[in-house]
Design a protein around this motif. Sequence first.
Motif, mmCIF file in Angstrom:
data_model
loop_
_atom_site.group_PDB
_atom_site.id
_atom_site.type_symbol
_atom_site.label_atom_id
_atom_site.label_comp_id
_atom_site.label_asym_id
_atom_site.label_seq_id
_atom_site.Cartn_x
_atom_site.Cartn_y
_atom_site.Cartn_z
ATOM 1 N N UNK A 6 24.338 28.506 34.762
ATOM 2 C CA UNK A 6 23.643 28.918 33.545
ATOM 3 C C UNK A 6 24.163 30.280 33.091
ATOM 4 N N UNK A 7 23.985 30.600 31.807
ATOM 5 C CA UNK A 7 24.322 31.951 31.356
ATOM 6 C C UNK A 7 23.379 32.980 31.968
ATOM 7 N N UNK A 8 23.900 34.157 32.261
ATOM 8 C CA UNK A 8 23.069 35.241 32.773
ATOM 9 C C UNK A 8 22.123 35.746 31.684
ATOM 10 N N UNK A 9 22.583 35.661 30.436
ATOM 11 C CA UNK A 9 21.745 35.993 29.282
ATOM 12 C C UNK A 9 21.674 34.752 28.403
ATOM 13 N N UNK A 10 20.512 34.143 28.321
ATOM 14 C CA UNK A 10 20.368 32.952 27.482
ATOM 15 C C UNK A 10 19.727 33.319 26.153
ATOM 16 N N UNK A 11 19.899 32.426 25.183
ATOM 17 C CA UNK A 11 19.281 32.584 23.870
ATOM 18 C C UNK A 11 18.092 31.638 23.776
ATOM 19 N N UNK A 12 16.923 32.171 23.456
ATOM 20 C CA UNK A 12 15.748 31.314 23.319
ATOM 21 C C UNK A 12 15.982 30.364 22.146
ATOM 22 N N UNK A 13 15.842 29.049 22.358
ATOM 23 C CA UNK A 13 16.214 28.086 21.311
ATOM 24 C C UNK A 13 15.311 28.097 20.093
ATOM 25 N N UNK A 14 14.103 28.665 20.200
ATOM 26 C CA UNK A 14 13.188 28.682 19.055
ATOM 27 C C UNK A 14 13.059 30.055 18.401
#
Length: 280
Positions: free
Chosen positions: A177-185
Motif C-alpha cells: 500500500x502507499x505510505x500516504x493514501x488519498x481518501x477516496x471521498x
Amino acid sequence: MKIRPVTPSIGAEITDVHLGEASRDAERFAPIRAALLKHKVLFFRGQDITRAEHVAFAKRFGPLEDHPVLGSDPDHPGLVLIHRSDNKHSYENTYHCDGLWRPTPPLGSVLRCIECPEIGGDTIWVNMVQAHDELPEEIKQKIAKLRAKASIEHSFGAVMPMEARLKLGQDHPPVEHPVVRTHPETGEKVLYVGSFTTHFVNYSTPENVRHGIDKTPGAALLLNYLLSRATIPEYQVRWSWQPGDVVVWDNRSTQHYALNDYWPAPRKMERAGIVGDVPY
C-alpha cells in the motif's frame, strides 16, 4: 438528531437517533454518513438494537466482510464477535487500522458494546489526516511516493502453531500500500502505516541510501517515527464504553487502539466491518 464534537481534532457524539430506525430510513442515515466523513469517528450511547439491526445499519455503508481468524456470527454474516473473558492476550492494543493486510482494507466499522468492565477497556481513535498534515515538510516529501508491505502473519499468526501460521500467510500473502493514501471521498492525505506494516518496499534508492547504515536501519527508523505519530494525544479521542454504545469509524482516515487493562473482567464487543477499496 444532535451532533456534538468530542475533541477539536476527531470524534463527535450523536444523540436523539435510533440506529435501528436509521438502518431502515435513508433520510435518517444520510446525515450520519456526512458526519462520519467530517468527524471520522461517531459515538452513540444507549442504542437498544438487535444484531440484525446492527448488520442492517452497517450495510448502509456498503457490503460487509468476514475475518479469516475471528470469523463471524453464523446467523449474521459479517458480524464478528470479539468476546474476551478467558485470555489476557489481545490483538487490538496496538495502533492500527483494521485489515491493512488486505488488498482492499475496510471502509470502516460499526462496533457495539455488549458487556464491558466497570473500569478500563477504553478505546482510542486517531486522526491520521492530521498526523500527516503536521509532519515536517521534508518528511512529507520523503514519504510522498513510498510504499510499504503489510501482513497478517506476524500479528494474528504469531500465536499459532507454525503450520497454521504459514498457511495463514499463504492464504493472505503480504500486500503493498502507499505510505500516504488519498481518501477516496474527501481527497485528504492520510498517513497510512500501522502495526500491520512490516517494511518499505521502495526505500533503497540513491536519494535515500549512501552507505549501508542508511538502508535497513535508516528505513526502520523512519518507519518507527511514522508509526509513533499515532501516539500524539492532540490527534486522539478516547471513549469509555457502556453497554449499548455503538461507535462508527472511518477506517481509511483513522487508527485505533483498544486498551488491554481490564483482564480478568469480561469485555464483549460485536463488530461489522465494511468492505473498502484499493488504497491509492
